[in-house]
Motif scaffolding. Sequence first.
Motif, mmCIF file in Angstrom:
data_model
loop_
_atom_site.group_PDB
_atom_site.id
_atom_site.type_symbol
_atom_site.label_atom_id
_atom_site.label_comp_id
_atom_site.label_asym_id
_atom_site.label_seq_id
_atom_site.Cartn_x
_atom_site.Cartn_y
_atom_site.Cartn_z
ATOM 1 N N GLU A 239 34.678 30.342 46.386
ATOM 2 C CA GLU A 239 33.899 30.815 45.016
ATOM 3 C C GLU A 239 32.460 31.524 45.335
ATOM 4 O O GLU A 239 31.660 30.760 45.542
ATOM 5 C CB GLU A 239 33.794 29.729 44.212
ATOM 6 C CG GLU A 239 33.215 29.971 42.736
ATOM 7 C CD GLU A 239 33.137 28.890 42.017
ATOM 8 O OE1 GLU A 239 32.882 27.680 42.297
ATOM 9 O OE2 GLU A 239 33.824 29.015 40.808
ATOM 10 N N GLY B 231 38.101 38.590 34.635
ATOM 11 C CA GLY B 231 37.586 38.263 36.078
ATOM 12 C C GLY B 231 37.809 37.037 36.510
ATOM 13 O O GLY B 231 38.773 36.319 36.186
ATOM 14 N N SER B 232 36.529 36.546 36.843
ATOM 15 C CA SER B 232 36.693 34.915 37.399
ATOM 16 C C SER B 232 36.173 34.058 36.185
ATOM 17 O O SER B 232 36.042 32.797 36.652
ATOM 18 C CB SER B 232 35.914 34.793 38.537
ATOM 19 O OG SER B 232 34.469 35.125 38.166
ATOM 20 N N TYR C 156 30.828 36.710 51.140
ATOM 21 C CA TYR C 156 31.573 36.901 49.885
ATOM 22 C C TYR C 156 33.023 37.486 50.161
ATOM 23 O O TYR C 156 33.783 37.319 49.367
ATOM 24 C CB TYR C 156 30.595 37.880 49.016
ATOM 25 C CG TYR C 156 31.449 38.427 47.737
ATOM 26 C CD1 TYR C 156 31.770 37.645 46.682
ATOM 27 C CD2 TYR C 156 31.646 39.861 47.733
ATOM 28 C CE1 TYR C 156 32.012 38.180 45.322
ATOM 29 C CE2 TYR C 156 31.905 40.131 46.626
ATOM 30 C CZ TYR C 156 32.402 39.450 45.496
ATOM 31 O OH TYR C 156 32.634 40.048 44.238
ATOM 32 N N GLY D 180 32.144 37.715 35.571
ATOM 33 C CA GLY D 180 31.595 37.682 36.965
ATOM 34 C C GLY D 180 30.895 39.158 37.265
ATOM 35 O O GLY D 180 31.044 39.756 36.427
ATOM 36 N N SER D 181 29.958 39.125 38.232
ATOM 37 C CA SER D 181 29.305 40.380 38.317
ATOM 38 C C SER D 181 30.126 41.700 38.591
ATOM 39 O O SER D 181 29.677 42.836 38.890
ATOM 40 C CB SER D 181 28.204 40.094 39.581
ATOM 41 O OG SER D 181 28.946 40.142 40.886
ATOM 42 N N SER D 182 31.417 41.656 39.023
ATOM 43 C CA SER D 182 32.225 42.638 39.486
ATOM 44 C C SER D 182 32.890 43.337 38.228
ATOM 45 O O SER D 182 33.614 44.323 38.430
ATOM 46 C CB SER D 182 33.295 42.169 40.399
ATOM 47 O OG SER D 182 32.480 41.759 41.642
ATOM 48 N N GLY E 292 40.532 35.952 39.599
ATOM 49 C CA GLY E 292 39.718 37.370 39.207
ATOM 50 C C GLY E 292 40.659 38.507 39.211
ATOM 51 O O GLY E 292 40.593 39.200 37.909
ATOM 52 N N THR F 26 29.531 32.720 39.289
ATOM 53 C CA THR F 26 30.663 31.861 39.056
ATOM 54 C C THR F 26 30.700 30.543 39.779
ATOM 55 O O THR F 26 30.322 30.463 41.025
ATOM 56 C CB THR F 26 32.098 32.776 39.428
ATOM 57 O OG1 THR F 26 31.913 34.098 38.837
ATOM 58 C CG2 THR F 26 33.362 32.000 39.477
ATOM 59 N N GLU G 292 31.602 34.780 43.962
ATOM 60 C CA GLU G 292 31.347 35.588 42.860
ATOM 61 C C GLU G 292 29.889 35.324 41.973
ATOM 62 O O GLU G 292 29.831 34.247 41.618
ATOM 63 C CB GLU G 292 32.329 35.969 41.773
ATOM 64 C CG GLU G 292 32.385 36.675 40.663
ATOM 65 C CD GLU G 292 32.583 38.271 41.167
ATOM 66 O OE1 GLU G 292 32.905 38.407 42.196
ATOM 67 O OE2 GLU G 292 32.369 39.150 40.422
ATOM 68 N N TYR H 78 25.966 43.535 46.801
ATOM 69 C CA TYR H 78 27.310 44.312 47.124
ATOM 70 C C TYR H 78 27.120 44.864 48.601
ATOM 71 O O TYR H 78 27.819 44.873 49.679
ATOM 72 C CB TYR H 78 28.025 45.163 46.273
ATOM 73 C CG TYR H 78 28.631 44.296 45.153
ATOM 74 C CD1 TYR H 78 29.661 43.750 45.369
ATOM 75 C CD2 TYR H 78 27.961 44.110 43.747
ATOM 76 C CE1 TYR H 78 30.224 42.806 44.418
ATOM 77 C CE2 TYR H 78 28.361 43.510 43.080
ATOM 78 C CZ TYR H 78 29.833 42.841 43.152
ATOM 79 O OH TYR H 78 30.166 42.081 42.022
ATOM 80 N N GLY I 107 34.086 46.383 42.753
ATOM 81 C CA GLY I 107 33.215 45.504 41.862
ATOM 82 C C GLY I 107 31.901 45.702 42.271
ATOM 83 O O GLY I 107 31.021 45.466 41.295
#
Lengths: 432, 770
Positions: free
Chosen positions: A86, A316-317, A171, A288-290, A58, A91, A88, A340, A396
């Motif tokens: 992993e 990112g990832s 996470y 990824g979501s971040s 990432g 991902t 994320e 998060y 993120g």
Amino acid sequence: MPIVNSVYRHREAGKPLVTLADYEAAGGYVALRKALTQMDPDDLMYQFHRSGLRGRGGAGFPMGRKASFLPKDSPNPAYVVCNGDESEPGTFKDREIIEFNPFQLVEGIVMAGFAVGSRQTYIYIRGEYEHQARVLSAAIAEAREAGYVGDDIMGSGVNCNVTVYRGAGAYICGEETALLESLEGKRGQPRLKPPFPAVAGLYGSPTLINNVETLAALPPIVDRGADWYLTMGTEKSPGTKCFSISGHVVKPGNYEIVLNQTTLRELVFEHAGGLRPGREFKACWVGGSSVPVIGADKLDTPLDYESLQEAGTALGSGGCIVMDDSGCIVRASLRLAHFYRHESCGKCSPCREGTMWMEKILQRIVDGDGRMEDLQMLENLFPRISGKTLCPLADGAIFPIRAAINLFRDEFERAVEHGSPRPEPMMEAAVG
Amino acid sequence: LADEKPPEKPPATDLVKLTINGRTVYAKPGTVLVEAAAEVGIEIPIFCYEPRLGPPIGACRMCLVEVEGMRGLQTACSTPVAPDMVVHTNNEEASTAQDGVLELLLANHPLDCPVCDKGGECPLQDQTFKFGPGETRFVEPKRHFPKPLDLSTVVALDRERCITCFRCIRFSQDVAEDGQLTFQERGAGTEVATFTGDPYEGRFTGNIIDLCPVGALTSIPYRFVSRPWDIENTPSVCGHCPVGCNVEITQREGEIKRVTGRPQPNFKVEEGWLCDKGRWGFPAAWARTRVAQPMVRNEDGTMEAVSLEEAVDAAARIISRSASTAILVGTDATVEEGFLAAGLASVIPGGRVSRMGIPENPGLDALRALPSAELGDIDGADVVAVAGGDISDQHPIVELRLRKLTRRRGTLVVIGPRPQVMASRAAESVRTPAGQLSVGIPTIAKTLQGAERPIVIWDEADLAKEPDAAAELARVIATSGARQIELAAHVNSTGLRAIELPIESPVDAVAANAVSTLITVHADPVEAPGGARWDDALREVNDIIAIATHRTHAITHASVILPALMHQEQEGVLVSTTGRAQRLRPGSHGPENAAAAWELLIALSHRVGKPLPWRTPSQVFAAAAETHAALDGLSHDSLGVLGQPIKRTTATSPAGTLERREPAGKGLPAVFTTEIFGDNTAWRSDAVAALRTQAALRLSPGEAATQGLTDGQHVRVTSPFGSCPLPLIVDEALPDGAAFVMTGPPTAGAWGLMDIDHGPVRVTLAEVTT
């Protein structure tokens, strides 16, 4: 546009490479033999460095440089730790490597272990990857049996053991220092840096910690040479990258593409089969979501580190989540905020309280209890949370939501006034 | 404050020059920014930063500051100074970040300050006032828990108030190393808990209350007792053991409400930590057995309540007509009280004075003549050896220093007959057979070889019984160049020895009817070694005048009872086990009809017509300092808040060897231990009622079988000097061949198994049949 299955060697082979025989038949362990018999650790480090391979977890930090930070004169043993946590959202690229091409990962880890002088390496694998952990453990056992792992590898006198350690479902343990804490048997929470793991990582010892995809990329680089790797991609983004694509696309899955030579549009509309009939592209969390969410205007961005950064997001990832016009960006933001908040470890005040607060505000907006000043307040809160913590989890949490409010402000304002109705069911077309 | 710029220090070569908020600051390399700024009066807000807990962890993010040239803001608690660094702690970016962290901390923090014990002395309140937002934007419901949770019988936990600063967790994990406290759940749901869900119990648990920067951890005995603006805090010294931890006493309207560690600790002694007995021993002040009423015995033998004046008069009349008066000073008496007792004895007819405690002997003298160290010096030692004793129970705070030593990989070696908590952390530990410490001394000698800054800690009570081991240990210490720390057996025995109060017991004279009046000052000879002899002797005395804080055996025979003040209620000087003279300051009024023993002794001298020339403890101490070399140059003023070391005056060559002293009697050699919650203080204080331990006999399973005894039985333990019934606990941690006596409170009679000189004894065991 082109697909190069360098990390996904099993795709080239057309079958899972879960037995040593199959992996060897597909060219496996040629690279490790070359490394152990024809190269010394310095040569190997040079190849890593020269290839320009960037960390695939990432952050995208050059792998060779990271390895070079390990002090050579430490009285403590060096460790290599493979980050397989992993977690994320969106991902799942490492899962495929572990599940269908585990030997390549193990080969890469042993290679890295030889380069930095580590006799003991660990693979920290996400707790939920139970099946994958079994596949991996079986592969390591077979490799050990065949003399590719353990003592005196291939008669070279080099010792390198590989141990699989399963996480417990957090996470935060994908963050390297939290991973090390967890691996040491402690509560998974990030450490204060410096010292960085390269200097004082696992058990206070020099530690090289890399993502699954990064380490799995090493055997082809050693086998075919760093210069071959450099022929792909750009100067700053060489090589190939696995993208996981999910969401409102017809063919979700993993695609290994050459960096810079594929645009987001090609990834979504050609590799992933495009959107469902009659739908329009609305938004995408490309790495990824971040990472900051982007809209349709960025579809022609080439997929590489620099171009995506220029487009206001990040590679990112490589967990690319696509949303079409049936999705509600406010609800999606709430879902991410919930994630998060749930995954914040609680160590740093801004993240612990900030993610909790953000979720509550977004929940209120979705429920129709929002106020216009909530949007300004969120924007005012972001800089008080982002960049104020030990690890990037809080960043993120902020990036996608801040970008969503910027990009889809009208939708947020509508939600503040009327609430956000439940969207229609996600999947109405068959997935091909 | 920022306007009053102190003159800038001249630059020294080993100092780093940097700029903080436009001011030039010089700091030692390695200093973190929080400390460097504090040096020049710039406050950077903190919560999790606490250097006594180990390296900074940077969790609370309260101390974010801008350092020019560094990306983003930095935590000032973890960023060391660097040459030419330019730091801004209060510019817009830093202030916004600090304001932001406080707003976020308060988001989920209940605003129940009006009913929170911490309110008014709460760092979260103070930091919010100075650095935080003026108003809250958080409109959502805050988190709620059923409240409060009893973390133990003395510590309450209000989970919703917790700001997750990690201080209590780090104390448990990294300082006390009991491994009990942890966080459970995560994110905004994080709660403090014990791993097992059991109560948090130990010897040092109360420190987490002092450490907590909010009202999440509060003291149950202090819960809802007072508001901070109604209280007065007084720095004083703990008088419950000889370590001499510096404490802060909280009083409200003259009554003691709380004891805490000092906000400005004494790093030579306790470092701000307290044991739970020291923290919660103060309710002994209103124990059922507290002597609060002056009494005089009528001619018909009944006791009559009188005023203090009348009681002192009655006592003076008795002394005036008495041909010979002995004054017996207990080991709790202050230096002034000891000195006044000697003064009074010198002016009354046939007067003599002596103190209780362990007599000097050549072995102890040899050890005491060696260069000594203080507890703080352990932090600078590379090798520490402990000979005998039971630190964890009898000198608890020393344990924390030893843990610190082993954390920084110093070498610890422990020898002695008892199971030792620190043995598992020791490089070497030798469990010596009872009465044979000398077996372990070669191990100490070996470990001290090559040590650069070694310290040897030795137990007075154990080595007093073994002159051979004492002489040998003294030789080993002298050869190695180590410094020594004595673990004294009694609270102020070091101070009373410093004023050369005689130790020879008057018991024989009393028994021979050569003493007509006995004055006891904080002393009960019956509930002490030699108690049986004293019990007989007291029948021969015409009158006993008891100056006492609590009812004791001797008081039941007294003609006059003069209620005295406890340490927490009076002025005076106690000398700690390491020889640090420290001042008691009254943190409470004490009972209405009581007076400090020093005051009573002066009053007695006036009433018998031989007035002693001093009026205050300060004058008394000055007079004592003038006449006793150990206190030379000291005064109440010079002792200040942190005290001063007294001078060592023992000058005996440690060269000789001494004969072994055979234990008296037959049967098993006895090893005496007073458990931390098994002494007078614990049995008098209700706050620690749930933690109390009783007097008991402990035997190994093998020894119990040999003796034909089983766990739980009541056993009569008999020595040549006394006998008492004790419950038997069979303990697998113990070796065969010794009887381990947990003394419990003195009323249990176990002390009476020893003779007055605390010498070694053997005991026989027999089942108590009913």
